[in-house]
Scaffold this motif. Structure first.
Motif, short mmCIF file in Angstrom:
data_model
loop_
_atom_site.label_atom_id
_atom_site.label_comp_id
_atom_site.label_asym_id
_atom_site.label_seq_id
_atom_site.Cartn_x
_atom_site.Cartn_y
_atom_site.Cartn_z
N THR A 1 42.56 37.03 34.27
CA THR A 1 42.07 35.74 34.75
C THR A 1 43.22 34.87 35.24
OG1 THR A 1 40.25 35.82 33.16
CG2 THR A 1 40.74 33.68 34.13
N ASP A 2 42.99 34.23 36.36
CA ASP A 2 43.98 33.28 36.87
C ASP A 2 44.01 32.05 35.98
OD1 ASP A 2 45.78 32.14 38.96
OD2 ASP A 2 44.11 30.73 39.20
N ASN B 1 42.13 37.17 38.62
CA ASN B 1 43.43 37.18 39.28
C ASN B 1 43.56 38.40 40.19
OD1 ASN B 1 43.93 39.31 37.54
ND2 ASN B 1 45.28 38.14 36.19
N ARG B 2 44.74 38.58 40.78
CA ARG B 2 44.91 39.66 41.75
C ARG B 2 44.76 41.03 41.08
NH1 ARG B 2 49.45 39.85 46.49
NH2 ARG B 2 49.01 41.95 47.29
N ARG B 3 45.28 41.15 39.87
CA ARG B 3 45.15 42.42 39.15
C ARG B 3 43.68 42.77 38.94
NH1 ARG B 3 47.08 43.30 32.88
NH2 ARG B 3 46.30 45.41 32.63
N CYS B 4 42.91 41.78 38.53
CA CYS B 4 41.48 42.00 38.32
C CYS B 4 40.78 42.27 39.65
CB CYS B 4 40.86 40.79 37.64
SG CYS B 4 39.13 41.00 37.19
N PHE B 5 41.19 41.55 40.71
CA PHE B 5 40.61 41.77 42.03
C PHE B 5 40.77 43.22 42.47
CE2 PHE B 5 41.90 42.32 46.48
CZ PHE B 5 40.69 42.10 47.12
N ASN B 6 41.96 43.77 42.28
CA ASN B 6 42.21 45.16 42.66
C ASN B 6 41.23 46.10 41.97
OD1 ASN B 6 44.34 44.40 44.29
ND2 ASN B 6 45.90 44.80 42.74
N LEU C 1 34.61 36.32 42.90
CA LEU C 1 35.60 35.43 43.50
C LEU C 1 36.92 35.63 42.76
CD1 LEU C 1 36.57 32.99 45.22
CD2 LEU C 1 35.60 31.50 43.45
N ALA C 2 38.00 35.82 43.51
CA ALA C 2 39.30 36.05 42.88
C ALA C 2 40.38 35.28 43.63
CB ALA C 2 39.63 37.54 42.87
N ARG C 3 41.44 34.95 42.90
CA ARG C 3 42.61 34.33 43.53
C ARG C 3 43.60 35.43 43.88
NH1 ARG C 3 46.59 29.63 40.95
NH2 ARG C 3 47.62 29.06 42.91
N TYR C 4 43.88 35.56 45.17
CA TYR C 4 44.77 36.62 45.63
C TYR C 4 46.23 36.21 45.49
CZ TYR C 4 46.05 40.70 48.44
OH TYR C 4 46.55 41.91 48.87
N GLY C 5 46.48 34.92 45.61
CA GLY C 5 47.83 34.40 45.47
C GLY C 5 47.96 33.06 46.16
N GLY C 6 48.68 32.12 45.53
CA GLY C 6 48.85 30.80 46.13
C GLY C 6 47.53 30.13 46.41
N GLU C 7 47.30 29.79 47.69
CA GLU C 7 46.05 29.15 48.09
C GLU C 7 45.10 30.13 48.76
OE1 GLU C 7 48.97 28.41 51.53
OE2 GLU C 7 49.02 28.69 49.36
N GLU C 8 45.37 31.43 48.61
CA GLU C 8 44.54 32.45 49.24
C GLU C 8 43.61 33.09 48.21
OE1 GLU C 8 45.06 36.09 52.46
OE2 GLU C 8 46.80 35.35 51.35
N PHE C 9 42.33 33.22 48.59
CA PHE C 9 41.30 33.73 47.68
C PHE C 9 40.51 34.84 48.36
CE2 PHE C 9 42.36 29.52 46.30
CZ PHE C 9 42.28 29.55 44.91
N CYS C 10 39.78 35.60 47.53
CA CYS C 10 38.95 36.70 48.03
C CYS C 10 37.56 36.60 47.43
CB CYS C 10 39.53 38.06 47.66
SG CYS C 10 41.29 38.21 47.84
#
Length: 314
Positions: free
Chosen positions: A143-144, A151-156, A222-231
Motif C-alpha cells: 500500500t502506498d 503501490n507500484r509493487r502491488c500494481f505489478n 487504482l494504484a500509485r505508479y510513482g510521484g503524481e502518476e497513477f494507474c
C-alpha cells in the motif's frame, strides 16, 4: 506407583486414563479442577457425566483407541473444545481451546486409553496476533503510505493477475495511466504539504467514484505508479469503451475543484490520461501494455493536458 501419580498431579496439563467401559481409572488434579461443571473423579463413568460426548468425534477416537489400538490427536483447529474445561474456574466464559492426544494402552490383556489434554488458548491467541501483524505488515508492503491505494509493487502483481485472467478467459482488459497536470508547479507554488493533500484527496474521491460507477468490474484497481502518476486496471473493458470511463475520471478530478494558481491549463487541478489495452493471442505483454499506456499519457500531456488519449492500435 504413588510417586508416578504424584508426578502426574504436578503437571500443568491434564491426564486421564479410561478402561474399555469408559470408567475413569485415573485423573490428575489439573484436569479435575478444569472440569468445573461436573465432578470427574476416579471411578466415574465418563459418558454418564458427559452424555453429549457420545455424538462427538472425541468419543469415536476414544473407542478406536480402546477397540482397535489406534492413537489420535484432536487439534484445536478442527476440534476447539472437545471437553467442557475452563480456565481458573471461569464457567461464565467459553471453554478453553484444547489439544487432546489419545493413546491406547495394553495392561494385563486389558485395553485402556490415556487422554493428554493441554490448554492451548494462549498459544492460539498469540498465533492470531502474529497472523494479524503479518497481514498488517503485508498490507503495508503493498500500500502506498500517502494515499492508501496500491503501490507500484502491488500494481505489478495486480496487472500480472489481470493479464493472466484476460488470457485464460479471452476477455478484454484496459490499462489507464494518468498524471496530475503541472504537479511540480503546484508543489512549488503551494508547498509539499498541499501537494500531499492534493494526491490524497484525488485518490480518495476517485476510489469512491470507481466503486460506484456502473459497468466497472469489481476487480478494477487504482494504484500509485510513482510521484503524481497513477494507474487504473479495468478488467473486462475494451480500450474503446475505457475512453468514456477515463473521461468520467478526468471530469471527477476537475470537479473536485482544488485551486491550482500556477497551472497554465486550468484554475483548478486537472489530470491527463493515457489508455492501452491487452488482447489475448496478440503480441501484447505486461511490458507492452504499460509502455503503450505511458506513451498515450505522454501524448495527452504534449497535446495540452487535461484530456484522454487512446494508444494507437496495432
Amino acid at each position: 506407583m504413588l510417586l508416578f501419580e504424584q508426578a502426574l498431579n504436578k503437571l500443568q496439563s491434564g491426564v486421564m486414563i479410561l478402561d474399555s467401559e469408559l470408567n475413569v481409572i485415573f485423573v490428575n488434579h489439573w484436569l479435575v479442577e478444569s472440569f468445573t461443571q461436573v465432578s470427574v473423579v476416579q471411578g466415574s463413568v465418563l459418558t454418564e457425566l458427559l452424555p453429549e460426548l457420545s455424538s462427538q468425534r472425541i468419543y469415536t477416537c476414544i473407542r478406536q483407541a480402546l477397540d482397535r489400538g489406534l492413537p489420535a490427536v484432536l487439534s484445536p483447529a478442527l476440534n476447539r473444545t472437545p471437553l467442557p474445561l475452563y480456565s481458573k474456574g471461569k464457567t461464565d466464559a467459553e471453554p478453553f481451546a484444547q489439544m487432546i492426544r489419545i493413546q491406547p494402552i495394553k495392561h494385563d490383556n486389558k485395553s485402556y486409553c490415556m487422554l493428554e489434554v493441554q490448554d492451548v488458548s494462549t498459544m492460539m491467541h498469540r498465533e492470531r496476533l502474529l497472523n494479524q501483524q503479518a497481514k498488517k505488515l503485508n498490507q503495508m508492503a503493498l500500500t502506498d503510505e500517502l494515499t492508501g491505494v496500491a503501490n507500484r509493487r502491488c500494481f505489478n502483481s495486480l496487472l500480472e493477475h489481470a493479464i493472466a485472467e484476460a488470457t485464460r478467459q479471452s476477455s478484454a482488459l484496459s490499462l489507464l495511466f494518468f498524471d496530475i497536470d503541472c504537479f511540480k508547479l503546484y508543489n512549488d507554488h503551494l508547498g509539499h504539504q498541499a501537494g500531499d493533500y492534493c494526491l490524497s484527496k484525488i485518490t480518495r474521491v476517485l476510489s469512491e467514484h470507481i466503486k460506484l460507477t456502473q459497468g466497472i468490474d469489481r476487480a478494477a484497481s487504482l494504484a500509485r505508479y510513482g510521484g503524481e502518476e497513477f494507474c487504473i486496471i479495468l478488467p473486462n473493458i475494451a480500450p474503446d469503451d475505457a475512453v468514456a470511463f477515463a473521461e468520467s475520471f478526468r471530469h471527477v478530478i476537475e470537479t473536485i475543484g482544488l485551486p491550482h494558481p500556477a497551472s497554465p491549463v486550468s484554475s483548478v487541478v486537472t489530470a491527463s490520461f493515457g489508455i492501452s489495452g491487452f488482447k489475448a493471442g496478440k503480441s501484447d505483454t505486461f511490458t507492452s501494455i504499460v509502455l503503450k499506456a505511458d506513451n498515450a499519457l505522454y501524448r495527452a500531456k504534449a497535446s495540452g493536458r487535461n484530456q484522454v488519449v487512446l494508444a494507437n492500435k496495432e
